[in-house]
Design an enzyme around this catalytic site. Structure first.
Site, PDB file in Angstrom:
ATOM      1  N   GLU A  75     -48.166 -80.055  -7.689  1.00 29.31           N
ATOM      2  CA  GLU A  75     -47.863 -80.663  -6.397  1.00 29.31           C
ATOM      3  C   GLU A  75     -46.479 -81.317  -6.392  1.00 29.31           C
ATOM      4  O   GLU A  75     -45.765 -81.275  -5.389  1.00 29.31           O
ATOM      5  CB  GLU A  75     -48.920 -81.727  -6.055  1.00 29.31           C
ATOM      6  CG  GLU A  75     -50.342 -81.189  -5.990  1.00 29.31           C
ATOM      7  CD  GLU A  75     -51.099 -81.347  -7.290  1.00 29.31           C
ATOM      8  OE1 GLU A  75     -52.270 -81.739  -7.250  1.00 29.31           O
ATOM      9  OE2 GLU A  75     -50.503 -81.079  -8.365  1.00 29.31           O
ATOM     10  N   CYS A 107     -51.005 -87.796  -8.189  1.00 25.69           N
ATOM     11  CA  CYS A 107     -50.402 -86.871  -7.230  1.00 25.69           C
ATOM     12  C   CYS A 107     -50.735 -87.255  -5.796  1.00 25.69           C
ATOM     13  O   CYS A 107     -49.978 -86.950  -4.871  1.00 25.69           O
ATOM     14  CB  CYS A 107     -50.875 -85.450  -7.508  1.00 25.69           C
ATOM     15  SG  CYS A 107     -50.158 -84.731  -9.006  1.00 25.69           S
TER      16      CYS A 107
END
Length: 404
Positions: A75, A107
């Site tokens: 990500e 994340c």
């Protein structure tokens, strides 16, 4: 239409993918899965993860995959590439974003800070103790979340990580090279080489894909293997594992003498002598004493437990027949590869799985998802075991089942 490298696909309306329980295999998630596979040699002990960012108009503006443990997650690579174009856009990711601090920050915080409004997740975190934490964090921040796009493909991609997270042991692959009549050696023990060049290359690719390779002491005494990766391209050596109940592995064995960055572990019991254990240590091996099972041999659940504690997600078992039998009868095997050569050996030569065997056909161990194909002069049969896993490890912490 969007062209990315060799891949061309249309971006459907984003609303098409935000339905509870949707199992669509969207082209965007397929791209994320292809990206995730790029980490197949380097991501372990973390899972393989890919991510794609679309801007608010549905244009691809960022993508990435997880390369190695301790490095940025997929990500983060995708969001860094997208920069401000991620604002109001969508993120497609093959595994639920982490919501904990390991060697990298969560994340979920980066996704929220980037202004992402929609997140599509293929698979939730497999660890039941943390499953859903990332989804909940994103939803609480007002982000629309959809789970299940290409779920089964994402599950297959990370079967080793899922097994380690839920069963608390590595994924176990059994591999055997045999003749057409099912013999792995002649009656005198000659086994080099039953199969041909392309099959041997495929075996080295299997070594490259697994964290560890395991053999019994009989294989060491018969073949003296180095247990290293010797295929084309860059590849790591798997951790070398020898199971030796009584301490018969010679310190001069190639598994200790062949230069490698991977450790050589020898699992034994109290039946081996202290002098032998010191000799193996002096030769560069690490001796790990575990309990013996009811048959007086090394307890394989203890071997798997120790390997799992070292973040070994997958083990390739290359033999011999008695070790294979122990894994099969103990229901600790997940996958099987047979490399079959078009030769006939006959006689009383050993077969891939020895031991006591079964008495009734209904007791036979079954495989499904079979794949059969020709590989040069040989034939490969691949399948998955269907038995219920008998392994149990009551000690497993929340942190062990998450990627870091």
């Amino acid at each position: 239409m969007i062209a990315v490298g060799l891949y061309v696909f249309s971006i459907p309306r984003l609303g098409d993918f935000f339905m509870e329980g949707n199992q669509l295999d969207s082209p965007v998630m397929q791209r994320a899965l292809r990206l995730a596979r790029r980490g197949r040699y380097t991501a372990s002990p973390n899972p393989m993860v890919g991510a794609v960012v679309l801007d608010r108009e549905g244009h691809l503006v960022g993508e990435g995959y997880h390369k190695q443990a301790g490095g940025p997650h997929a990500e983060i690579f995708a969001l860094n590439q997208a920069q401000e174009k991620a604002q109001g856009g969508s993120l497609y990711v093959t595994l639920e974003p982490c919501n904990h601090t390991g060697r990298t920050p969560p994340c979920t915080d980066a996704i929220i800070a980037a202004g992402i409004r929609h997140v599509v997740i293929a698979l939730r975190d497999p660890n039941p103790q943390v499953k859903g934490g990332g989804v909940e964090r994103l939803q609480n921040a007002g982000i629309t979340v959809e789970v299940g796009d290409s779920e089964e493909k994402a599950r297959q991609l990370n079967h080793a990580f899922i097994t380690w997270s839920t069963k608390h042991r590595p994924w176990v692959t059994l591999k055997s090279a045999m003749s057409l009549d099912g013999k792995v050696a002649t009656k005198t023990g000659d086994s080099r080489y039953i199969t041909h060049a392309r099959a041997l290359a495929a075996v080295h690719e299997l070594r490259r894909l697994h964290d560890a390779i395991l053999v019994g002491v009989e294989t060491v005494l018969a073949d003296d293997p180095s247990l290293t990766y010797r295929g084309p391209g860059k590849g790591r050596d798997p951790i070398r594992v020898v199971v030796d109940t009584k301490g018969r592995t010679p310190p001069t064995a190639r598994v200790f003498q062949t230069p490698s960055a991977a450790p050589a572990l020898v699992f034994t019991t109290s039946q081996s002598s202290a002098n032998w254990q010191r000799d193996i240590f002096s030769a560069g091996g690490e001796v790990i004493e575990v309990p013996a099972n009811s048959s007086g041999t090394v307890s394989l659940p203890d071997v798997l437990r120790e390997l799992a504690s070292r973040h070994v997600l997958s083990v390739l078992v290359e033999g011999g027949p008695r070790i294979h039998a122990s894994f099969v009868t103990g229901n600790w095997a997940d996958e099987w590869y047979s490399f079959i050569s078009p030769i006939i050996i006959g006689g009383s030569a050993p077969t891939p799985v020895m031991g006591d065997g079964i008495t009734r056909l209904r007791e036979a161990y079954s495989l499904d998802n079979l794949d059969v194909h020709k590989l040069g002069e040989d034939v490969v049969i691949h399948g998955l075991f269907v038995q219920e896993d008998a392994f149990h490890d009551p000690v497993h912490t929340k942190e062990e089942g998450t990627h870091v």
